[in-house]
Design an enzyme around this catalytic site. Sequence first.
Site, PDB file in Angstrom:
ATOM      1  N   GLY A 149       0.209   1.924 -10.899  1.00  0.00           N
ATOM      2  CA  GLY A 149       1.670   1.806 -11.038  1.00  0.00           C
ATOM      3  C   GLY A 149       2.323   3.160 -11.283  1.00  0.00           C
ATOM      4  O   GLY A 149       3.379   3.466 -10.714  1.00  0.00           O
ATOM      5  N   LYS A 151       0.455  -6.052  -0.382  1.00  0.00           N
ATOM      6  CA  LYS A 151       1.681  -6.360  -1.120  1.00  0.00           C
ATOM      7  C   LYS A 151       2.796  -5.370  -0.770  1.00  0.00           C
ATOM      8  O   LYS A 151       2.766  -4.227  -1.188  1.00  0.00           O
ATOM      9  CB  LYS A 151       1.421  -6.318  -2.623  1.00  0.00           C
ATOM     10  CG  LYS A 151       0.547  -7.452  -3.111  1.00  0.00           C
ATOM     11  CD  LYS A 151       0.413  -7.404  -4.624  1.00  0.00           C
ATOM     12  CE  LYS A 151      -1.019  -7.524  -5.050  1.00  0.00           C
ATOM     13  NZ  LYS A 151      -1.689  -6.279  -5.375  1.00  0.00           N
ATOM     14  N   GLY A 201      -4.780   2.607  -7.620  1.00  0.00           N
ATOM     15  CA  GLY A 201      -6.078   1.992  -7.895  1.00  0.00           C
ATOM     16  C   GLY A 201      -6.987   1.759  -6.706  1.00  0.00           C
ATOM     17  O   GLY A 201      -7.974   2.474  -6.528  1.00  0.00           O
ATOM     18  N   ARG A 261     -12.037   6.943 -15.044  1.00  0.00           N
ATOM     19  CA  ARG A 261     -10.981   7.281 -16.010  1.00  0.00           C
ATOM     20  C   ARG A 261     -11.555   7.958 -17.255  1.00  0.00           C
ATOM     21  O   ARG A 261     -10.885   8.804 -17.856  1.00  0.00           O
ATOM     22  CB  ARG A 261     -10.190   6.038 -16.394  1.00  0.00           C
ATOM     23  CG  ARG A 261      -9.247   5.629 -15.286  1.00  0.00           C
ATOM     24  CD  ARG A 261      -8.505   4.378 -15.618  1.00  0.00           C
ATOM     25  NE  ARG A 261      -7.356   4.223 -14.736  1.00  0.00           N
ATOM     26  CZ  ARG A 261      -6.633   3.121 -14.663  1.00  0.00           C
ATOM     27  NH1 ARG A 261      -6.920   2.081 -15.428  1.00  0.00           N
ATOM     28  NH2 ARG A 261      -5.602   3.059 -13.847  1.00  0.00           N
TER      29      ARG A 261
HETATM   30  P1  AMP Z   1      -2.558  -3.966  -2.358  1.00  0.00           P
HETATM   31  O1  AMP Z   1      -2.837  -4.363  -3.778  1.00  0.00           O
HETATM   32  O2  AMP Z   1      -1.246  -4.380  -1.871  1.00  0.00           O
HETATM   33  O3  AMP Z   1      -2.821  -2.467  -2.148  1.00  0.00           O
HETATM   34  O4  AMP Z   1      -3.616  -4.728  -1.481  1.00  0.00           O
HETATM   35  C1  AMP Z   1      -5.005  -4.476  -1.518  1.00  0.00           C
HETATM   36  C2  AMP Z   1      -5.690  -5.625  -0.828  1.00  0.00           C
HETATM   37  O5  AMP Z   1      -5.211  -5.721   0.504  1.00  0.00           O
HETATM   38  C3  AMP Z   1      -7.193  -5.471  -0.703  1.00  0.00           C
HETATM   39  O6  AMP Z   1      -7.804  -6.404  -1.538  1.00  0.00           O
HETATM   40  C4  AMP Z   1      -7.485  -5.780   0.769  1.00  0.00           C
HETATM   41  O7  AMP Z   1      -8.525  -6.692   0.943  1.00  0.00           O
HETATM   42  C5  AMP Z   1      -6.189  -6.389   1.237  1.00  0.00           C
HETATM   43  N1  AMP Z   1      -5.989  -6.209   2.684  1.00  0.00           N
HETATM   44  C6  AMP Z   1      -5.999  -5.074   3.396  1.00  0.00           C
HETATM   45  N2  AMP Z   1      -5.809  -5.309   4.686  1.00  0.00           N
HETATM   46  C7  AMP Z   1      -5.680  -6.645   4.829  1.00  0.00           C
HETATM   47  C8  AMP Z   1      -5.465  -7.526   5.936  1.00  0.00           C
HETATM   48  N3  AMP Z   1      -5.359  -7.038   7.172  1.00  0.00           N
HETATM   49  N4  AMP Z   1      -5.380  -8.840   5.684  1.00  0.00           N
HETATM   50  C9  AMP Z   1      -5.496  -9.322   4.431  1.00  0.00           C
HETATM   51  N5  AMP Z   1      -5.688  -8.565   3.352  1.00  0.00           N
HETATM   52  C10 AMP Z   1      -5.783  -7.242   3.542  1.00  0.00           C
END
Ligand code: AMP
Length: 400
Positions: free
Chosen positions: A376, A200, A353, A38
């Site tokens: 975001g 998420k 991010g 950044r």
């Molecule tokens: P998000 O903030 O929703 O983009 O999620 C990012 C996180 O998702 C990262 O820390 C990854 O470790 C986690 N992630 C990705 N694939 C998986 C999975 N199959 N099971 C659990 N966590 C996951």
Amino acid sequence: MEKATIRNLKEIKDKRVFIRVDHNVPQDDKGNITDDTRIRESLDTIKYCLDKGAKIILCTHLGRPKSKADTQFTVKPIVKKLQDCLKGVNITLVDDCIGKKVEDAVSKLKSGEIVYLENIRFYPEETANDPEFSKKLAALCDYYVNDAFGAAHRAHASTEGIAKYVPAVAGFLMEREVKILGEAVANPKRPLTIIFGGKKIKDKIGVMDNLLKIADNILVGGGMTYTFVKASGGQIGNSIVDAENVEYCKNVIKTAKAKKVNLVVASDCVAADKYAPDANTRVFATNEIRDGWEGLDIGPKTRAAFISVIQKSKTVIWCGPLGVTEFDKFAQGSKEIGNAMANCKAITIAGGGDTAFTVAKFGWADKFTHLSTGGGASLELLEGKTLPGVAALLNIKEVR
Ligand code: AMP
């Protein structure tokens, strides 16, 4: 209507230019900056102003301090890093954001010098978008430049309020982010493909709803996979599931069919017998995962299917890691997909991010069309929303 950028300002020599940057960089326990992207991405705008002989006031937020008492949120390490990037430039850190100390420092500023304000979130008036606070910030300068894309989805005093009291334009990073992400969804080169990963679903519902209207292909991998598979009645073992959004995923599947969007949910996975870097692994179909196993990466069939879609696309947007990339064993799917994106001819964008960080970590930063610096904010642009920090800026025709 097109927003004005700093290029549209006729004369900034000897003018006081307040640049709101997003230097909210990650730091380790000792305060060392662990990723300076950044800061580096803001240099174009800062250097342009230095070359033109402006007097520069820099302002950022860092973390979420409650007040000035949270001294660990000082911008000192950032100023040090910035000084390394701008050797020979006089940068003065003032330990406040408004008031006499700041006014004195600004009045002593010479052209081509920088005053860096302390963390703007030391004042609760910042997030409250307090008009009096905004006016005090505006009184420090002749022009306001918003280059803080990562904070542009927030209507705060230094990202939105200030623009009401002083001529306000975009910096180069803001311009690039809004142009590339905005055009990717408003006027995409087709086929348009979006890859969803991460875990998420809640954060990505807005983007998914918008992309269901405009994308040609939606690829679902990462932790999101299993909520979709559950929605279709599959056995997902111990894989992560977002119980609140099973119904939502059912609707996405239905809508995609009705709108003829090619929705590809990961069909196989590399599963682990525990959530750990040294877990034993096995490949399963994502709808036939045995109890005791959890899918932590996309499997070989899914990788091949995703790569084939990527190679036929003209725009590819990637939102969220496709596995637990924090553990090497489960980073392979993201590596292969990132590599396919880095080497394809499409416009390639990593949004938000974690994804941009993953791409940079694997060394493809230069091979992507764009790595978004805003989590975001990039999601809100992909949702088709107007960001308050951008809406507040002058239109080109209004610049005098
Ligand atoms: P998000 O903030 O929703 O983009 O999620 C990012 C996180 O998702 C990262 O820390 C990854 O470790 C986690 N992630 C990705 N694939 C998986 C999975 N199959 N099971 C659990 N966590 C996951």
